[in-house]
Design a protein around this motif. Sequence first.
Motif, short mmCIF file in Angstrom:
data_model
loop_
_atom_site.label_atom_id
_atom_site.label_comp_id
_atom_site.label_asym_id
_atom_site.label_seq_id
_atom_site.Cartn_x
_atom_site.Cartn_y
_atom_site.Cartn_z
N UNK A 1 0.90 -1.40 -0.12
CA UNK A 1 0.03 -0.15 -0.13
C UNK A 1 1.14 1.35 -0.46
N UNK A 2 0.50 2.46 -0.31
CA UNK A 2 0.85 3.37 -0.78
C UNK A 2 0.89 3.92 1.04
N UNK A 3 -0.64 4.11 1.79
CA UNK A 3 -1.06 4.60 3.06
C UNK A 3 -1.36 3.43 3.59
N UNK A 4 -0.52 2.98 5.34
CA UNK A 4 -0.91 2.11 5.69
C UNK A 4 -0.79 2.44 7.30
N UNK A 5 -2.66 2.11 7.90
CA UNK A 5 -2.87 2.88 8.68
C UNK A 5 -2.86 1.67 10.07
N UNK A 6 -2.66 1.95 11.41
CA UNK A 6 -2.56 1.20 12.09
C UNK A 6 -3.66 1.71 13.73
N UNK A 7 -4.84 1.05 13.50
CA UNK A 7 -5.61 1.35 14.96
C UNK A 7 -4.87 0.71 16.25
N UNK A 8 -4.65 1.65 17.52
CA UNK A 8 -4.12 0.44 18.86
C UNK A 8 -5.55 0.57 18.92
N UNK A 9 -4.74 -0.95 19.84
CA UNK A 9 -5.87 -1.08 20.89
C UNK A 9 -6.55 0.37 22.11
N UNK A 10 -7.90 0.14 21.80
CA UNK A 10 -8.26 1.34 22.67
C UNK A 10 -7.91 1.15 24.39
N UNK A 11 -7.04 2.56 24.66
CA UNK A 11 -5.89 3.04 25.59
C UNK A 11 -5.47 3.98 25.25
N UNK A 12 -5.30 4.86 26.34
CA UNK A 12 -4.76 5.85 26.87
C UNK A 12 -3.00 6.18 26.83
N UNK A 13 -2.51 5.42 28.24
CA UNK A 13 -1.86 5.44 28.82
C UNK A 13 -0.64 4.40 27.28
N UNK A 14 -0.72 3.06 27.77
CA UNK A 14 0.47 1.71 27.43
C UNK A 14 0.47 2.25 26.29
N UNK A 15 -0.63 2.74 24.75
CA UNK A 15 0.39 2.59 23.96
C UNK A 15 2.03 4.44 23.49
N UNK A 16 1.05 5.27 24.66
CA UNK A 16 2.25 5.76 24.52
C UNK A 16 4.08 5.68 24.36
N UNK A 17 4.06 4.49 25.21
CA UNK A 17 5.97 3.77 25.07
C UNK A 17 6.02 3.10 24.13
N UNK B 1 -4.07 12.71 30.77
CA UNK B 1 -2.76 11.36 30.24
C UNK B 1 -2.68 12.28 29.16
N UNK B 2 -1.15 13.08 30.05
CA UNK B 2 -1.17 14.49 29.15
C UNK B 2 0.02 13.27 28.35
N UNK B 3 0.94 12.26 28.62
CA UNK B 3 2.07 11.80 28.06
C UNK B 3 1.79 11.50 26.93
N UNK B 4 0.73 10.55 26.19
CA UNK B 4 -0.15 10.60 25.42
C UNK B 4 0.01 11.62 24.42
N UNK B 5 -0.67 12.75 24.90
CA UNK B 5 -0.80 14.07 24.07
C UNK B 5 0.34 14.40 23.44
N UNK B 6 1.41 14.18 24.79
CA UNK B 6 2.87 14.70 24.84
C UNK B 6 3.58 13.10 22.96
N UNK B 7 3.18 12.41 23.16
CA UNK B 7 3.75 11.25 21.72
C UNK B 7 2.89 11.36 20.32
N UNK B 8 1.62 12.33 20.54
CA UNK B 8 1.51 12.14 19.37
C UNK B 8 1.80 13.36 18.48
#
Lengths: 249, 114
Positions: A133-149, A173-180
Amino acid sequence: MSTPRLVEVRQKILKQNDVTARALRQRFHDAGIFVISLVSSPGAGKTAFLERVLTLAAKNYRVAALVGDLATDNDAARLSRSGAPVKQITTGTVCHLEAQMIHDAIEGWFPLENPFSSQESRAIPGPQLPVSPEILFIENVGNLVCPSSYDLGEDLRLVLLSVTEGEDKPLKYPTIFNTADVAVITKMDLADAVGFDRAAAYHSIHSVRPGMTILEVSAKSDAGLDSWQRFFTQRLDQWRMRCASPIST
Amino acid sequence: MHELSIAMSLLDALEEEAERRKARVIAAHVRLGPLSGVVKEALVSAFEMARQSTLLANCQLVIEDVPIVVFCPVCNAERPPVSIQEMCCSFCGTPTPRVITGSEMELKALEIES
């Protein structure tokens, strides 16, 4: 037995994930695949948003999506309605996606090389897609904490926040907003019904991440999807220019 | 609760170092920032639980808290932010997204005996 001594190590605890993510990013880059990941709390509307986004993007690009879920493949089934190829990653009890899961999911799913490069293509056993594909989307598990790491090798990370969740969620959940890279406010069609305070939401987001780009969308009414399209096209163009530049990292 | 995954990654790294140095690891010094996405107390409990099934059952975990430091474009200097919820310079109040430290999650050093 000798006396204990202190030795310096200095390595990231998630070194293995970072190494895998960096290698993935390089391979995606070489194959010309722009990768966008989505994170949010459960129920914020990742799947509904992605279904619309996939349908729209599929008009102009070859798109595909990977979707992480703890137990079911319901989301993959919903996303398949867009007509784009979708693959499910069932994480079991793991509350987040890791780079190795992305690596394993794409291995054998599509060829990871540039279809326009002169190199002879490498045979991968049984790829389901003839070209990457030219574009690949990845939908993470619903979670605002763990995916940030966990770096997944993506080029753009969206954090979604729905109008029904409370305007102060970014402060919790400031950390996830900092990694996005960008915040997407979803379910805007419900904003009036739930008394959504737009100024408060913007204030929360910009308090934890000054200057963060914010998009407002509704997957139901399609409101805001035009601004998403403009933002997406701009980021894709920038990425392609970086990829073409010989001094890109 | 991904601290268990993180504790296990840490134990893997420690076992690798112990093997490579032919030594016993008696303590691991870890640097942790508030923007790492890891809760210190949860990591300590997860580590204590996960180490039981390894050769590192007596290994201590020593955590050093790394403060958040941002770059303030107005002061032209590294400054602490007001808080993790309010990322602006605590000296002049200018908002800034430029994080210098605070996202660390690293194994800094080992105490070993051979």
